[in-house]
Design a protein around this motif. Structure first.
Motif, PDB file in Angstrom:
ATOM      1  N   ASN A 107      12.316   3.372 -13.251  1.00 32.76           N
ATOM      2  CA  ASN A 107      12.203   4.306 -12.128  1.00 32.76           C
ATOM      3  C   ASN A 107      13.322   4.117 -11.101  1.00 32.76           C
ATOM      4  O   ASN A 107      13.269   4.687 -10.006  1.00 32.76           O
ATOM      5  CB  ASN A 107      10.844   4.159 -11.439  1.00 32.76           C
ATOM      6  CG  ASN A 107       9.733   4.740 -12.273  1.00 32.76           C
ATOM      7  OD1 ASN A 107       9.901   5.740 -12.950  1.00 32.76           O
ATOM      8  ND2 ASN A 107       8.578   4.095 -12.251  1.00 32.76           N
ATOM      9  N   TYR A 158       4.125   1.785  -0.854  1.00 29.21           N
ATOM     10  CA  TYR A 158       4.917   2.028  -2.060  1.00 29.21           C
ATOM     11  C   TYR A 158       4.029   2.236  -3.282  1.00 29.21           C
ATOM     12  O   TYR A 158       4.416   2.965  -4.204  1.00 29.21           O
ATOM     13  CB  TYR A 158       5.941   0.918  -2.278  1.00 29.21           C
ATOM     14  CG  TYR A 158       6.960   0.889  -1.165  1.00 29.21           C
ATOM     15  CD1 TYR A 158       7.638   2.046  -0.786  1.00 29.21           C
ATOM     16  CD2 TYR A 158       7.216  -0.263  -0.443  1.00 29.21           C
ATOM     17  CE1 TYR A 158       8.558   2.042   0.246  1.00 29.21           C
ATOM     18  CE2 TYR A 158       8.137  -0.281   0.595  1.00 29.21           C
ATOM     19  CZ  TYR A 158       8.797   0.877   0.935  1.00 29.21           C
ATOM     20  OH  TYR A 158       9.701   0.874   1.963  1.00 29.21           O
ATOM     21  N   GLY A 159       2.855   1.643  -3.276  1.00 25.58           N
ATOM     22  CA  GLY A 159       1.913   1.930  -4.356  1.00 25.58           C
ATOM     23  C   GLY A 159       1.537   3.397  -4.381  1.00 25.58           C
ATOM     24  O   GLY A 159       1.530   4.038  -5.429  1.00 25.58           O
ATOM     25  N   LYS A 160       1.255   3.946  -3.184  1.00 24.33           N
ATOM     26  CA  LYS A 160       0.910   5.372  -3.084  1.00 24.33           C
ATOM     27  C   LYS A 160       2.133   6.264  -3.283  1.00 24.33           C
ATOM     28  O   LYS A 160       2.078   7.237  -4.031  1.00 24.33           O
ATOM     29  CB  LYS A 160       0.281   5.688  -1.720  1.00 24.33           C
ATOM     30  CG  LYS A 160      -1.142   5.210  -1.566  1.00 24.33           C
ATOM     31  CD  LYS A 160      -1.777   5.747  -0.301  1.00 24.33           C
ATOM     32  CE  LYS A 160      -1.160   5.126   0.930  1.00 24.33           C
ATOM     33  NZ  LYS A 160      -1.825   5.464   2.189  1.00 24.33           N
ATOM     34  N   THR A 161       3.219   5.936  -2.611  1.00 23.98           N
ATOM     35  CA  THR A 161       4.412   6.782  -2.644  1.00 23.98           C
ATOM     36  C   THR A 161       4.981   6.919  -4.050  1.00 23.98           C
ATOM     37  O   THR A 161       5.338   8.011  -4.475  1.00 23.98           O
ATOM     38  CB  THR A 161       5.504   6.205  -1.706  1.00 23.98           C
ATOM     39  OG1 THR A 161       4.981   6.138  -0.381  1.00 23.98           O
ATOM     40  CG2 THR A 161       6.747   7.068  -1.712  1.00 23.98           C
ATOM     41  N   PHE A 162       5.071   5.806  -4.769  1.00 24.03           N
ATOM     42  CA  PHE A 162       5.684   5.828  -6.099  1.00 24.03           C
ATOM     43  C   PHE A 162       4.661   5.788  -7.223  1.00 24.03           C
ATOM     44  O   PHE A 162       5.026   5.669  -8.383  1.00 24.03           O
ATOM     45  CB  PHE A 162       6.658   4.646  -6.241  1.00 24.03           C
ATOM     46  CG  PHE A 162       7.712   4.591  -5.173  1.00 24.03           C
ATOM     47  CD1 PHE A 162       8.428   5.718  -4.802  1.00 24.03           C
ATOM     48  CD2 PHE A 162       7.974   3.404  -4.525  1.00 24.03           C
ATOM     49  CE1 PHE A 162       9.406   5.658  -3.825  1.00 24.03           C
ATOM     50  CE2 PHE A 162       8.959   3.330  -3.539  1.00 24.03           C
ATOM     51  CZ  PHE A 162       9.664   4.461  -3.186  1.00 24.03           C
ATOM     52  N   ASN A 163       3.384   5.854  -6.846  1.00 21.21           N
ATOM     53  CA  ASN A 163       2.309   5.819  -7.839  1.00 21.21           C
ATOM     54  C   ASN A 163       2.428   4.575  -8.730  1.00 21.21           C
ATOM     55  O   ASN A 163       2.402   4.670  -9.951  1.00 21.21           O
ATOM     56  CB  ASN A 163       2.300   7.107  -8.664  1.00 21.21           C
ATOM     57  CG  ASN A 163       0.997   7.296  -9.387  1.00 21.21           C
ATOM     58  OD1 ASN A 163      -0.042   6.815  -8.961  1.00 21.21           O
ATOM     59  ND2 ASN A 163       1.050   7.989 -10.512  1.00 21.21           N
ATOM     60  N   LEU A 164       2.559   3.426  -8.070  1.00 21.23           N
ATOM     61  CA  LEU A 164       2.750   2.166  -8.786  1.00 21.23           C
ATOM     62  C   LEU A 164       1.439   1.403  -8.932  1.00 21.23           C
ATOM     63  O   LEU A 164       0.629   1.389  -8.009  1.00 21.23           O
ATOM     64  CB  LEU A 164       3.726   1.263  -8.014  1.00 21.23           C
ATOM     65  CG  LEU A 164       5.153   1.751  -7.849  1.00 21.23           C
ATOM     66  CD1 LEU A 164       5.924   0.803  -6.941  1.00 21.23           C
ATOM     67  CD2 LEU A 164       5.845   1.875  -9.197  1.00 21.23           C
ATOM     68  N   PRO A 165       1.269   0.725 -10.057  1.00 22.52           N
ATOM     69  CA  PRO A 165       0.143  -0.199 -10.181  1.00 22.52           C
ATOM     70  C   PRO A 165       0.294  -1.314  -9.140  1.00 22.52           C
ATOM     71  O   PRO A 165       1.404  -1.579  -8.662  1.00 22.52           O
ATOM     72  CB  PRO A 165       0.279  -0.745 -11.601  1.00 22.52           C
ATOM     73  CG  PRO A 165       1.126   0.245 -12.331  1.00 22.52           C
ATOM     74  CD  PRO A 165       2.044   0.833 -11.295  1.00 22.52           C
ATOM     75  N   ARG A 200       0.832  -1.213   0.000  1.00 19.75           N
ATOM     76  CA  ARG A 200       0.000   0.000   0.000  1.00 19.75           C
ATOM     77  C   ARG A 200       0.864   1.259   0.000  1.00 19.75           C
ATOM     78  O   ARG A 200       0.633   2.181  -0.780  1.00 19.75           O
ATOM     79  CB  ARG A 200      -0.922   0.018   1.216  1.00 19.75           C
ATOM     80  CG  ARG A 200      -2.167  -0.822   1.085  1.00 19.75           C
ATOM     81  CD  ARG A 200      -3.165  -0.568   2.217  1.00 19.75           C
ATOM     82  NE  ARG A 200      -2.586  -0.770   3.539  1.00 19.75           N
ATOM     83  CZ  ARG A 200      -2.481  -1.944   4.153  1.00 19.75           C
ATOM     84  NH1 ARG A 200      -2.924  -3.029   3.549  1.00 19.75           N
ATOM     85  NH2 ARG A 200      -1.956  -2.050   5.355  1.00 19.75           N
TER      86      ARG A 200
END
Length: 151
Positions: free
Chosen positions: A71, A19-26, A17
Motif C-alpha cells: 500500500n 490510521y486503522g480507520k483511514t487506511f482500513n488497516l488491521p 486508531r
C-alpha cells in the motif's frame, strides 16, 4: 539488535486508531505504521526489531509488513554493510495518498456531469445542488493541488 523508539503512548494510540480507520488497516498493521512514524530520523527498524517490539509471531509481522509495503505506506531500506532489511515510513506517501484523493474527486465530478446529462427532468433545485456540489469538489481539488505543489 533490538531498537526501541521513544514514543508518546497517547499519541501512539490516537495514531493507531486514526490510521486503522483511514487506511482500513488491521490492528497490528496500524500499530506498526504508527510506531514507525516515531522514527523521526527515518533509520528504519528490522523485521526482528518489530517481532520483539510487538511480541507478535514472525508470520503476523511478515503479513503486516507486506500489506504496508504493497500500500506504499512503508519503504524498505537496504543499508550498506548490513545484511538485514530495514522498514521505515514512505516519505512520499502523503503525495501518493492525496493524488489518489484527487483522482476520486475528479471522478466524482465526471459522475455528477453524467447524471446531469442523463436526467431529462432537471429541476432548478436539483441543478443548484449539483452545481454547489461540483464547486465544492473543484475548490477541494484546487486546494489539494496547490498544497501538493508546495511539498
Amino acid at each position: 539488535m533490538h531498537t526501541t523508539l521513544k514514543i508518546d503512548e497517547t499519541i501512539f494510540c490516537s495514531m493507531t486508531r486514526l490510521y486503522g480507520k483511514t487506511f482500513n488497516l488491521p490492528p497490528l498493521d496500524a500499530k506498526i505504521y504508527a510506531y514507525l512514524i516515531f522514527d523521526f530520523e527515518r533509520e528504519g527498524l528490522t523485521f526482528d526489531d518489530l517481532v520483539e517490539i510487538f511480541s507478535a509471531s514472525k508470520s503476523s509481522i511478515s503479513t503486516s509488513l507486506n500489506l504496508l509495503l504493497s500500500n506504499n505506506l512503508l519503504q524498505e531500506i537496504n543499508k550498506l554493510e548490513k545484511r538485514k532489511r530495514y522498514f521505515a515510513i514512505n516519505e512520499d506517501f502523503v503525495k501518493i495518498r492525496f493524488n489518489e484523493i484527487l483522482d476520486r474527486l475528479k471522478e466524482e465530478i465526471k459522475i455528477i456531469d453524467a447524471l446531469e446529462n442523463f436526467n431529462i427532468n432537471k429541476s432548478e433545485a436539483m441543478m443548484k445542488r449539483s452545481e454547489i456540489h461540483k464547486n465544492m469538489l473543484e475548490k477541494s481539488i484546487h486546494n489539494i493541488e496547490n498544497s501538493l505543489n508546495k511539498l
